[in-house]
Write an enzyme that holds these catalytic residues in place. Sequence first.
Site, PDB file in Angstrom:
ATOM      1  N   LYS A 163       0.868  -1.027   0.054  1.00  0.00           N
ATOM      2  CA  LYS A 163       0.130  -0.034  -0.053  1.00  0.00           C
ATOM      3  C   LYS A 163       0.950   1.275  -0.034  1.00  0.00           C
ATOM      4  O   LYS A 163       0.716   2.353  -0.711  1.00  0.00           O
ATOM      5  CB  LYS A 163      -0.894   0.052   1.169  1.00  0.00           C
ATOM      6  CG  LYS A 163      -1.915   1.088   1.042  1.00  0.00           C
ATOM      7  CD  LYS A 163      -1.568   2.352   1.827  1.00  0.00           C
ATOM      8  CE  LYS A 163      -2.340   3.263   1.893  1.00  0.00           C
ATOM      9  NZ  LYS A 163      -1.960   4.472   2.612  1.00  0.00           N
ATOM     10  N   HIS A 218       5.388  11.567   9.499  1.00  0.00           N
ATOM     11  CA  HIS A 218       4.063  11.530   8.895  1.00  0.00           C
ATOM     12  C   HIS A 218       3.157  12.461   9.756  1.00  0.00           C
ATOM     13  O   HIS A 218       2.329  13.301   9.203  1.00  0.00           O
ATOM     14  CB  HIS A 218       3.530  10.232   8.907  1.00  0.00           C
ATOM     15  CG  HIS A 218       1.894  10.148   8.324  1.00  0.00           C
ATOM     16  ND1 HIS A 218       1.755  10.381   7.119  1.00  0.00           N
ATOM     17  CD2 HIS A 218       0.869   9.944   9.134  1.00  0.00           C
ATOM     18  CE1 HIS A 218       0.221  10.307   6.860  1.00  0.00           C
ATOM     19  NE2 HIS A 218      -0.177   9.976   8.199  1.00  0.00           N
TER      20      HIS A 218
END
Length: 423
Positions: free
Chosen positions: A262, A376
């Site tokens: 992913k 992130h």
Amino acid sequence: MSEKTSRISGFHTWSVEDRIARVADFAGLGEGERTQLAAPSNIGAELGDHMIENFITTIAIPVGVATNLKVDGRDVLVPMATEESSVVAAVGNSARQCYESGGFTTSMSGTEMIAQIQLLDVPDPHRARLVILERQAEIAEICNACDPVLVRLGGGFRGLEVRLVDTPTGTMVVTHIIVDTRDAMGANAVNTMAERLAPDIARWTGGTTLLRILSNLADRRVVRARATWTAEAIGGEKVRDAMVAAYQFADNDPYRAATHNKGIMNGISAVVLATGNDTRAVEAGAHAYAARTGRYRSLTTWEVTAEGHLAGAIELPLAVGLVGGAVKIHPTARALLAILKPGSAEELARVIASVGLAQNFGAMKALATDGIQKGHMSLHAHNIAFAAGAVGEEVGEVARRIIAAKAINEEAAGRALADLRGQ
């Protein structure tokens, strides 16, 4: 007031304005929401209405540019359309760390696509298979006649395969026509050929043709990219070995592989979307390819070179094009392709594969060192601050405060914003 119903006859024939009004009434939307749906975008309502059915609005996805990429000796700036924080930054940072060692080297198996024709009710499938194969020259003529422009451009029919597929209801005879679609993704071209050929196959074999459709497992359109990161550039042997261990985990455990791949697709799909190509087709092909050995595995491989450096490689099918579909008619996709300047669909695929490898490097390095959340969540904190109502310079300050407090959520951002404004 009449009862609300989603049964709306002829909705597709209404004007865009009337569709918005009806949807807004049905959903009880406020004036601000109605205004947002009608807001202009970088494609006009007329084009949007042409591209899909029952069009009412567009949804904007941010487009960033990944820097530092060198692919087959050519420096490129790569547009990426994504809503996820840190994706563009990860690609640029990863590419920077292998830039001096040569960047990315790529290859591709070709630009061929497969269309499948399903044949049922065949009493003698082995004979039917041979009958179809004997007609290859005739099949080539039928297919090429469907798209003479493609043939003039150097593409067209390239080969034939016939497979016997055993199922609970009997043996199916499945014909694969193999077509070089050149700079087109090729779905429309191969589907047209399959539709045209199906009645002939039924007549030759006495069977019944059913499905006539391309396969998104485009394993004759496989692109490969590789790169080397020196141990010094990535932080030493400990980081290198941790990244190899992270790859080994993904390649041997499907639960990890799903997230690992992913992450790769975070980069790949962002370029596919930015260039007006079909993200769903590319994603389906990639995940099917990852399972081609009978279990779901990593799309990348990572190993230590004889010199002690980290070498990564990626291999996956990438059916993308430069002509046809949204690529041709979406003005923003055309502008973004003008930034990238791929000379062919194959060159575009090579760049996209390189982005996927860079994205995987960035994710694995983050996981193997500070953890994925540090970088992130730092970027995500700015989104949280913005959602809490921060504007201008407030966004950075609120993000800094909630990161320091290790409370990256909208409630904490609201408190930080109130404190900031109270000062």
